[in-house]
Design a protein around this motif. Structure first.
Motif, PDB file in Angstrom:
ATOM      1  N   SER A  33     -15.459 -75.213  64.296  1.00  0.00           N
ATOM      2  CA  SER A  33     -16.177 -74.483  65.342  1.00  0.00           C
ATOM      3  C   SER A  33     -15.606 -73.075  65.434  1.00  0.00           C
ATOM      4  CB  SER A  33     -16.063 -75.215  66.681  1.00  0.00           C
ATOM      5  OG  SER A  33     -14.703 -75.361  67.058  1.00  0.00           O
ATOM      6  N   GLY A  34     -15.816 -72.402  66.568  1.00  0.00           N
ATOM      7  CA  GLY A  34     -15.313 -71.046  66.718  1.00  0.00           C
ATOM      8  C   GLY A  34     -15.986 -70.106  65.749  1.00  0.00           C
ATOM      9  N   MET A  35     -15.193 -69.452  64.892  1.00  0.00           N
ATOM     10  CA  MET A  35     -15.766 -68.529  63.919  1.00  0.00           C
ATOM     11  C   MET A  35     -16.680 -69.241  62.933  1.00  0.00           C
ATOM     12  SD  MET A  35     -13.123 -65.489  62.922  1.00  0.00           S
ATOM     13  CE  MET A  35     -11.878 -66.551  62.197  1.00  0.00           C
ATOM     14  N   ALA A  36     -16.537 -70.566  62.806  1.00  0.00           N
ATOM     15  CA  ALA A  36     -17.374 -71.324  61.888  1.00  0.00           C
ATOM     16  C   ALA A  36     -18.779 -71.553  62.435  1.00  0.00           C
ATOM     17  CB  ALA A  36     -16.726 -72.666  61.571  1.00  0.00           C
ATOM     18  N   GLU A  37     -19.016 -71.228  63.706  1.00  0.00           N
ATOM     19  CA  GLU A  37     -20.360 -71.356  64.258  1.00  0.00           C
ATOM     20  C   GLU A  37     -21.241 -70.220  63.750  1.00  0.00           C
ATOM     21  OE1 GLU A  37     -20.060 -71.734  68.511  1.00  0.00           O
ATOM     22  OE2 GLU A  37     -19.414 -73.821  68.371  1.00  0.00           O
ATOM     23  N   LEU A  38     -22.529 -70.344  64.018  1.00  0.00           N
ATOM     24  CA  LEU A  38     -23.519 -69.420  63.474  1.00  0.00           C
ATOM     25  C   LEU A  38     -24.216 -68.645  64.579  1.00  0.00           C
ATOM     26  CD1 LEU A  38     -25.090 -71.982  60.993  1.00  0.00           C
ATOM     27  CD2 LEU A  38     -23.520 -70.166  60.386  1.00  0.00           C
ATOM     28  N   MET A  39     -24.766 -67.508  64.220  1.00  0.00           N
ATOM     29  CA  MET A  39     -25.514 -66.685  65.166  1.00  0.00           C
ATOM     30  C   MET A  39     -26.835 -66.252  64.532  1.00  0.00           C
ATOM     31  SD  MET A  39     -25.483 -65.162  68.220  1.00  0.00           S
ATOM     32  CE  MET A  39     -23.823 -64.750  68.799  1.00  0.00           C
ATOM     33  N   TYR A  40     -27.936 -66.580  65.208  1.00  0.00           N
ATOM     34  CA  TYR A  40     -29.228 -66.041  64.806  1.00  0.00           C
ATOM     35  C   TYR A  40     -29.296 -64.570  65.200  1.00  0.00           C
ATOM     36  CZ  TYR A  40     -31.657 -70.492  63.761  1.00  0.00           C
ATOM     37  OH  TYR A  40     -32.078 -71.667  63.203  1.00  0.00           O
ATOM     38  N   GLY A  41     -29.959 -63.773  64.388  1.00  0.00           N
ATOM     39  CA  GLY A  41     -30.159 -62.366  64.709  1.00  0.00           C
ATOM     40  C   GLY A  41     -31.394 -61.849  63.998  1.00  0.00           C
ATOM     41  N   VAL A  42     -31.794 -60.634  64.341  1.00  0.00           N
ATOM     42  CA  VAL A  42     -32.967 -60.023  63.734  1.00  0.00           C
ATOM     43  C   VAL A  42     -32.548 -58.751  63.007  1.00  0.00           C
ATOM     44  CG1 VAL A  42     -35.241 -59.016  64.114  1.00  0.00           C
ATOM     45  CG2 VAL A  42     -34.502 -60.969  65.485  1.00  0.00           C
ATOM     46  N   SER A  43     -32.706 -58.768  61.690  1.00  0.00           N
ATOM     47  CA  SER A  43     -32.458 -57.576  60.884  1.00  0.00           C
ATOM     48  C   SER A  43     -33.668 -56.661  61.009  1.00  0.00           C
ATOM     49  CB  SER A  43     -32.238 -57.963  59.422  1.00  0.00           C
ATOM     50  OG  SER A  43     -32.031 -56.829  58.627  1.00  0.00           O
ATOM     51  N   ILE A  44     -33.429 -55.442  61.493  1.00  0.00           N
ATOM     52  CA  ILE A  44     -34.496 -54.480  61.741  1.00  0.00           C
ATOM     53  C   ILE A  44     -34.373 -53.323  60.756  1.00  0.00           C
ATOM     54  CG2 ILE A  44     -35.437 -52.821  63.404  1.00  0.00           C
ATOM     55  CD1 ILE A  44     -34.458 -54.643  65.631  1.00  0.00           C
ATOM     56  N   ASN A  45     -35.463 -52.933  60.162  1.00  0.00           N
ATOM     57  CA  ASN A  45     -35.481 -51.784  59.259  1.00  0.00           C
ATOM     58  C   ASN A  45     -35.626 -50.514  60.084  1.00  0.00           C
ATOM     59  OD1 ASN A  45     -35.893 -49.848  57.293  1.00  0.00           O
ATOM     60  ND2 ASN A  45     -37.119 -51.205  56.006  1.00  0.00           N
ATOM     61  N   HIS A  46     -34.510 -49.860  60.358  1.00  0.00           N
ATOM     62  CA  HIS A  46     -34.518 -48.665  61.195  1.00  0.00           C
ATOM     63  C   HIS A  46     -35.127 -47.460  60.481  1.00  0.00           C
ATOM     64  CE1 HIS A  46     -31.645 -50.071  64.487  1.00  0.00           C
ATOM     65  NE2 HIS A  46     -31.656 -51.069  63.624  1.00  0.00           N
ATOM     66  N   PHE A  47     -35.343 -47.574  59.166  1.00  0.00           N
ATOM     67  CA  PHE A  47     -35.956 -46.476  58.419  1.00  0.00           C
ATOM     68  C   PHE A  47     -37.469 -46.414  58.636  1.00  0.00           C
ATOM     69  CE2 PHE A  47     -32.152 -47.366  55.796  1.00  0.00           C
ATOM     70  CZ  PHE A  47     -31.589 -46.102  55.798  1.00  0.00           C
ATOM     71  N   GLN A  48     -38.075 -47.549  59.004  1.00  0.00           N
ATOM     72  CA  GLN A  48     -39.525 -47.650  59.054  1.00  0.00           C
ATOM     73  C   GLN A  48     -40.046 -47.507  60.479  1.00  0.00           C
ATOM     74  OE1 GLN A  48     -41.335 -47.846  56.400  1.00  0.00           O
ATOM     75  NE2 GLN A  48     -40.284 -48.973  54.790  1.00  0.00           N
ATOM     76  N   ALA A  49     -41.056 -46.641  60.658  1.00  0.00           N
ATOM     77  CA  ALA A  49     -41.769 -46.592  61.932  1.00  0.00           C
ATOM     78  C   ALA A  49     -42.605 -47.868  62.056  1.00  0.00           C
ATOM     79  CB  ALA A  49     -42.664 -45.362  61.993  1.00  0.00           C
ATOM     80  N   PRO A  50     -42.772 -48.400  63.260  1.00  0.00           N
ATOM     81  CA  PRO A  50     -42.286 -47.892  64.541  1.00  0.00           C
ATOM     82  C   PRO A  50     -40.908 -48.429  64.939  1.00  0.00           C
ATOM     83  CG  PRO A  50     -43.716 -49.735  64.955  1.00  0.00           C
ATOM     84  CD  PRO A  50     -43.678 -49.566  63.456  1.00  0.00           C
ATOM     85  N   MET A  51     -40.231 -49.145  64.018  1.00  0.00           N
ATOM     86  CA  MET A  51     -38.949 -49.743  64.370  1.00  0.00           C
ATOM     87  C   MET A  51     -37.835 -48.703  64.494  1.00  0.00           C
ATOM     88  SD  MET A  51     -40.159 -52.672  64.710  1.00  0.00           S
ATOM     89  CE  MET A  51     -38.669 -53.352  65.390  1.00  0.00           C
ATOM     90  N   ASP A  52     -38.123 -47.460  64.127  1.00  0.00           N
ATOM     91  CA  ASP A  52     -37.145 -46.394  64.337  1.00  0.00           C
ATOM     92  C   ASP A  52     -37.113 -45.924  65.793  1.00  0.00           C
ATOM     93  OD1 ASP A  52     -39.657 -45.276  64.243  1.00  0.00           O
ATOM     94  OD2 ASP A  52     -39.089 -43.574  62.978  1.00  0.00           O
ATOM     95  N   ASN A  53     -38.021 -46.455  66.601  1.00  0.00           N
ATOM     96  CA  ASN A  53     -38.094 -46.123  68.027  1.00  0.00           C
ATOM     97  C   ASN A  53     -37.259 -47.148  68.807  1.00  0.00           C
ATOM     98  OD1 ASN A  53     -38.878 -45.940  70.786  1.00  0.00           O
ATOM     99  ND2 ASN A  53     -40.856 -45.060  70.205  1.00  0.00           N
ATOM    100  N   VAL A  54     -36.251 -46.669  69.535  1.00  0.00           N
ATOM    101  CA  VAL A  54     -35.347 -47.585  70.222  1.00  0.00           C
ATOM    102  C   VAL A  54     -36.069 -48.436  71.257  1.00  0.00           C
ATOM    103  CG1 VAL A  54     -34.669 -45.910  72.005  1.00  0.00           C
ATOM    104  CG2 VAL A  54     -33.111 -47.783  71.402  1.00  0.00           C
TER     105      VAL A  54
END
Length: 530
Positions: free
Chosen positions: A279-300
């Motif tokens: 457990s601990g560091m061996a656990e997992l985390m879901y996340g979303v990889s966002i392409n900050h180069f591409q509009a409209p994802m470059d908008n915060v």
């Protein structure tokens, strides 16, 4: 391409028809372990995929390794000496290190490998930026001279997960840019890769390295003596979940990287199976990889709207990680239960809401621009997460172009920066271990800030000076305060929105002894019971 049940059954037939299955009761048969997704890229520096990391630990070796207690210990190194000002580090290689091509491992190989890794990895780039000189002291020693304080030299050299500073021959490291896959696999690890038997995305085979000299100490996590006790290892991909379970139950495979969540209660009743408890560091985390180069994802504001679509309870529940397996209340980017857990900026994501997402899209002036979501259909971990993500994005008003693909295809496109109309992407649901997420300098939403060496490409100018302070700081309490500030900045900029922490255990057959329960597949030290 979606894997049908019929295709899974055909794959089962092929597996059971393999000649080695006929010797299923033999102690000499290969150790077969099933990984989550197919192996497509063989380079632990060029590829950000866990399956490549798993592959690399079989064939390569590292200077420093992490043990089960979270301590960093010498691996390829005999040891090191540090100057009083902590700016000069002298390292010594241990004797007997040899590459699979028969050439000895030298300081020249180490320096070339570290420089290549330092051109790609988040911590590696920062270490190299703080380095004045990296020079050989003969064939078996080298010196690292820092130009400024860097608080995590050993932690960097012992980084356990993506990207791992594996050592390869200088002739390969010097000739291959860090974003390109190496043309040949030559490591010095306990197993040798059988490239002629590799079927990309399906299977990879290895044989024991008879010349490997393990450390003279017990195996512990990734550290200690790496003794290859089984002659042959086979890494397999089985997209069909039921097929994985059936193959393990019948003894046709020995180890699953992740137990099928829906089948865990049933599997726990089988006395022939053992579940991982790390457990601990061996656990997992879901996340979303966002392409900050591409509009409209470059908008915060658009990115913050996406973060509001990440209902952790719904995502974890949809993937089967309810109850004791999931932590939906965790809002720390650096993993709950780990060293740098904190609540900096977490109020913004504590109660995600579709209504909040709609309001943020309106404030951003979003006009329905296409958002390409690459949906990993063959991953038992990512497929259900992607389905919930896509559904909630649509409800919020995103114009989602869903492209369902096998992970091996996504991994190839993910590292590119092409426009959307030329195979580009906007969003990818991903999963990372605590080994990657718990350190701010390797965390996917902090450590790559303004480095330009990953496809998502975020750059928050307010974060850079705080990262510099964290790099140089060695006091644990001050580092924790800086980590809290970094998390608040990352959440505000929505660099890498998190979607829920959970535990997805590995499972293996009881006939295996010596299995190292670490958090990802460690294939040395294992043997079969008589």
């Amino acid at each position: 391409m979606r894997i049908t049940r019929r295709q899974g059954l055909l794959a089962a037939g092929a597996l059971m028809a393999a000649p080695l299955v006929a010797r299923a009761q033999s102690r000499d048969r290969p150790l077969r372990f099933v990984v989550n997704v197919g192996l497509q890229n063989l380079d632990p520096v060029a590829s950000p995929s866990f399956v490549t990391r798993n592959f690399a630990y079989l064939v390569y070796d590292t200077l420093v390794s992490l043990d089960s207690k979270g301590q960093y210990r010498p691996q390829m190194l005999e040891g090191w000496d540090i100057s009083p000002d902590r700016l000069t580090w002298k390292f010594r290689l241990r004797s007997g290190l040899e590459f699979h091509d028969g050439k000895p491992v030298t300081s020249e190989d180490v320096i070339a490998s570290l420089k290549r890794w330092g051109g790609r990895d988040s911590i590696g780039r920062r270490l190299m930026a703080a380095t004045a000189e990296l020079t050989p002291d003969g064939a078996n020693a080298f010196t690292l001279k820092l130009s400024r304080p860097f608080g995590g030299v050993i932690e960097a050299l012992g980084k356990p997960s993506v990207h791992v500073p594996m050592i390869m021959p200088a002739r390969i490291a010097n000739a291959t840019p860090p974003t390109q896959q190496v043309p040949e696999v030559v490591g010095s690890g306990p197993y040798i890769f059988l490239r002629d038997e590799w079927v990309p995305g399906d299977r990879a085979h290895f044989r024991r390295n008879p010349k490997y000299v393990p450390r003279n100490e017990p195996a512990d996590g990734l550290a200690g003596g790496k003794i290859a006790k089984i002659e042959r290892i086979e890494m397999l991909t089985m997209p069909d979940i039921a097929l994985r379970f059936a193959a393990l139950s019948r003894g046709e495979v020995d180890y699953l990287e992740y137990a099928p969540v829906d089948l865990i209660p049933r599997m726990q009743r089988d006395r022939n199976l053992v579940f991982a408890k790390a457990s601990g560091m061996a656990e997992l985390m879901y996340g979303v990889s966002i392409n900050h180069f591409q509009a409209p994802m470059d908008n915060v504001l658009v990115r913050r709207a996406l973060a509001q679509c990440l209902d952790r309870a719904e995502i974890l529940g949809g993937a089967g990680f309810g109850g004791e397996l999931g932590r939906p209340d965790c809002t720390s980017m650096f993993m709950c239960g780990a060293t740098f857990e904190n609540n900096g900026g977490s109020a913004a994501i504590a109660a995600p809401s579709i209504d909040k997402a709609k309001a943020l899209l309106a404030e951003a002036g979003y006009k329905g621009e296409k958002i390409v979501v690459m949906h990993p259909l063959d991953s038992p971990l990512l497929n259900p997460f992607g389905s919930v993500l896509i559904d909630r994005m649509k409800k919020a008003g995103f114009n989602v172009d869903v492209q369902g693909l096998e992970w091996s295809a996504i991994a190839q496109r993910w590292v590119q920066k092409n426009p959307l109309e030329q195979g580009g992407w906007s969003v990818v649901p991903v999963v990372y271990t605590g080994f990657d997420m718990s350190d701010p300098l390797s965390n996917l939403g902090v450590g790559f800030n303004c480095t330009g060496n990953q496809p998502w490409g975020y750059c928050d100018q307010k974060m850079s000076p705080v990262i510099a302070q964290f790099e140089a700081e060695s006091d644990p309490a001050k580092r924790k305060e800086l980590a809290k500030e970094l998390q608040a900045l990352a959440i505000d900029a929505a660099t890498f929105p998190i979607a829920g922490q959970f535990r997805s255990p590995a499972v293996w057959r009881t006939e295996l002894q010596g299995v190292i329960d670490f958090g990802f597949p460690v294939m040395w030290n294992i043997e079969r019971r008589a």
